[in-house]
Design a protein around this motif. Structure first.
Motif, PDB file in Angstrom:
ATOM      1  N   LYS A   1     -12.022  47.557  39.428  1.00  6.43           N
ATOM      2  CA  LYS A   1     -12.790  48.341  38.445  1.00  6.43           C
ATOM      3  C   LYS A   1     -11.887  49.371  37.768  1.00  6.43           C
ATOM      4  N   SER A   2     -11.094  50.066  38.568  1.00  5.37           N
ATOM      5  CA  SER A   2     -10.192  51.079  37.998  1.00  5.37           C
ATOM      6  C   SER A   2      -9.208  50.423  37.031  1.00  5.37           C
ATOM      7  N   TYR A   3      -8.722  49.264  37.418  1.00  9.10           N
ATOM      8  CA  TYR A   3      -7.748  48.566  36.568  1.00  9.10           C
ATOM      9  C   TYR A   3      -8.396  48.142  35.256  1.00  9.10           C
ATOM     10  N   GLN A   4      -9.600  47.595  35.324  1.00 13.32           N
ATOM     11  CA  GLN A   4     -10.287  47.144  34.106  1.00 13.32           C
ATOM     12  C   GLN A   4     -10.589  48.323  33.174  1.00 13.32           C
ATOM     13  N   ASP A   5     -10.868  49.486  33.765  1.00 13.53           N
ATOM     14  CA  ASP A   5     -11.105  50.681  32.930  1.00 13.53           C
ATOM     15  C   ASP A   5      -9.842  51.046  32.161  1.00 13.53           C
ATOM     16  N   MET A   6      -8.701  51.019  32.854  1.00 16.96           N
ATOM     17  CA  MET A   6      -7.423  51.358  32.211  1.00 16.96           C
ATOM     18  C   MET A   6      -7.093  50.323  31.131  1.00 16.96           C
ATOM     19  N   LEU A   7      -7.324  49.070  31.476  1.00 20.04           N
ATOM     20  CA  LEU A   7      -7.043  47.975  30.535  1.00 20.04           C
ATOM     21  C   LEU A   7      -7.872  48.139  29.264  1.00 20.04           C
ATOM     22  N   SER A   8      -9.130  48.493  29.464  1.00 19.25           N
ATOM     23  CA  SER A   8     -10.048  48.647  28.335  1.00 19.25           C
ATOM     24  C   SER A   8      -9.587  49.767  27.420  1.00 19.25           C
ATOM     25  N   ARG A   9      -9.102  50.855  27.986  1.00 19.47           N
ATOM     26  CA  ARG A   9      -8.663  51.986  27.169  1.00 19.47           C
ATOM     27  C   ARG A   9      -7.412  51.625  26.380  1.00 19.47           C
ATOM     28  N   ILE A  10      -6.523  50.873  26.990  1.00 18.52           N
ATOM     29  CA  ILE A  10      -5.305  50.478  26.268  1.00 18.52           C
ATOM     30  C   ILE A  10      -5.668  49.508  25.139  1.00 18.52           C
ATOM     31  N   ARG A  11      -6.586  48.608  25.417  1.00 16.12           N
ATOM     32  CA  ARG A  11      -7.029  47.618  24.422  1.00 16.12           C
ATOM     33  C   ARG A  11      -7.509  48.314  23.160  1.00 16.12           C
ATOM     34  N   LYS A  12      -8.160  49.465  23.311  1.00 19.24           N
ATOM     35  CA  LYS A  12      -8.758  50.156  22.169  1.00 19.24           C
ATOM     36  C   LYS A  12      -7.768  51.089  21.470  1.00 19.24           C
ATOM     37  N   THR A  13      -6.581  51.225  22.019  1.00 21.40           N
ATOM     38  CA  THR A  13      -5.637  52.214  21.480  1.00 21.40           C
ATOM     39  C   THR A  13      -4.509  51.517  20.742  1.00 21.40           C
ATOM     40  N   LYS A  14      -4.277  51.926  19.497  1.00 21.03           N
ATOM     41  CA  LYS A  14      -3.239  51.261  18.709  1.00 21.03           C
ATOM     42  C   LYS A  14      -1.850  51.750  19.117  1.00 21.03           C
ATOM     43  N   GLY A  15      -1.705  53.029  19.285  1.00 21.15           N
ATOM     44  CA  GLY A  15      -0.400  53.565  19.658  1.00 21.15           C
ATOM     45  C   GLY A  15       0.446  53.914  18.453  1.00 21.15           C
ATOM     46  N   GLU A  16       1.470  54.725  18.693  1.00 22.80           N
ATOM     47  CA  GLU A  16       2.371  55.160  17.627  1.00 22.80           C
ATOM     48  C   GLU A  16       3.694  54.418  17.772  1.00 22.80           C
TER      49      GLU A  16
END
Lengths: 199, 181
Positions: free
Chosen positions: B34-49
């Motif tokens: 669950k913790s991993y999927q939460d982190m994955l989800s946040r990265i998925r939504k972030t474009k980054g610089e």
């Protein structure tokens, strides 16, 4: 052997070479005698290529062609280190060049291969030359020769890209700003070339 | 969060010995799903610089704070396994097609430990590039795995780089949280 296309008017390129941005360079089409180019490619394909892999590149390369067992490639090597070849390169570039082929080798970029940004500065290299023996490359295939401009002496952005056209010669002056790369080959085509340096 | 297996006394002893002997430790299934999927989800939504310096690196910097990376639980785990206190912050990066880092004098490091936590959608194929390579007397090559923690005991002659990611990776990417201490 007539290596070079005898329609080449080497004197007319000096201005274009010297003024080229981001650093002196030029591409000359139909450089070699066409029949010779075909034969060179045929011989090159028979050479042993070693896979080279580092942080900077992934490509295939022959040994220095001074060690080749191919009679034609050895003759080409002898031509590339001749006074005549150095004179032609001097006429094209306006640079004072000495005969003697430095590190002349065949390169092969297969699908996924690349060479990241660098300046080629090693020992007393003055001029780099590459003769493309690749066929059918288009922009979408990648594998282009890329030139970078510089900001305060560090490579900055990609400003020019050249498709590796069959029997074209690309030469550039090696300097502390001659930053360039070979774009990843996105295609299934094999990108062959022979290249070296003059000093 | 941390997989309870890695808190077992027997396993801790094995990890410490492996790190000492081989200099590298790769721990798969490091956090709970669950913790991993939460982190994955946040990265998925972030474009980054985008960070791009042609002769040094290309990657996207992610401005995300993961509580796990600053947690007492992780710091305690690291201290137990390495014998050192983790005090620095992790840097969070995303690598995809055409991204890389190169060996460079600017990045010549010191002795110590490097820790990486890999966050990615799917299993990674080493032929796509993206491998973490330590060059030196004994080259070490680590292929990223989802939800894995890597600890490297770094000597001064060891320099890391991330291999250029080629077009075979298509749209796959690697999220990397990294720290040196």
């Amino acid at each position: 052997m007539e290596w070079i296309n005898n329609n080449l008017e080497s004197g007319k390129f000096v201005d274009k070479f010297g003024k080229a941005k981001p650093f002196p360079h030029i591409v000359i089409r139909n450089f070699l005698n066409e029949a010779v180019a075909e034969r060179l490619l045929g011989e090159l394909k028979q050479e042993k290529f070693t896979f080279k892999d580092s942080d900077l590149f992934q490509l295939n390369q022959t040994d220095d062609l001074k060690f080749t067992k191919s009679r034609l490639l050895k003759e080409f090597y002898d031509y590339a280190r001749s006074k005549e070849f150095a004179k032609i390169m001097s006429q094209i570039t306006g640079l004072k060049l000495s005969p003697g082929a430095l590190d002349l080798a065949g390169s092969l970029y297969k699908s996924g291969n690349y060479l990241l940004c660098h300046d080629d500065r090693v020992e007393d290299r003055k001029l780099a030359y590459i003769i493309y023996l690749s066929k059918g490359f288009e922009e979408k295939d990648g594998a282009r020769f890329v030139l970078f401009d510089n900001k305060k002496g560090k490579p900055n952005t990609e400003v020019k890209k050249y498709i590796p056209e069959w029997n074209s010669l690309l030469i550039f002056e090696v300097s502390d700003i001659s930053f360039h790369s070979v774009e990843e080959n996105f295609s299934d085509k094999d990108r062959y070339a022979i290249g070296g340096w003059l000093h | 969060m941390i997989n309870s297996l890695y808190k077992e006394v027997r396993v801790i002893a094995q990890m410490k010995e492996a790190l000492e002997q081989q200099g590298v430790l790769l721990l798969p299934e490091f956090v709970d799903e669950k913790s991993y999927q939460d982190m994955l989800s946040r990265i998925r939504k972030t474009k980054g610089e985008k960070n791009y310096s042609p002769a040094k690196f290309s990657f996207s910097e992610l401005n995300i704070k993961f509580d796990f990376l600053k947690s007492k639980e992780l710091a305690s785990f690291v201290r137990i396994v390495t014998g050192r206190q983790l005090s620095e912050d992790f840097e969070l990066m995303k690598f995809s097609h055409k991204d890389f880092t190169l060996l460079h004098d600017d990045f010549v490091g010191k002795n110590g430990f490097d820790i990486y936590f890999f966050i990615m959608e799917n299993e990674w194929d080493a032929s796509w590039g993206g491998n973490l390579v330590y060059s030196g007397k004994d080259t070490k090559i680590i292929t990223p795995q989802p939800n894995s923690l890597v600890i490297v005991k770094k000597k001064s002659d060891m320099q890391p780089f991330i291999k250029y990611i080629n077009n075979f990776a298509k749209k796959e990417w690697i999220g990397i949280a990294k720290v040196h201490f």
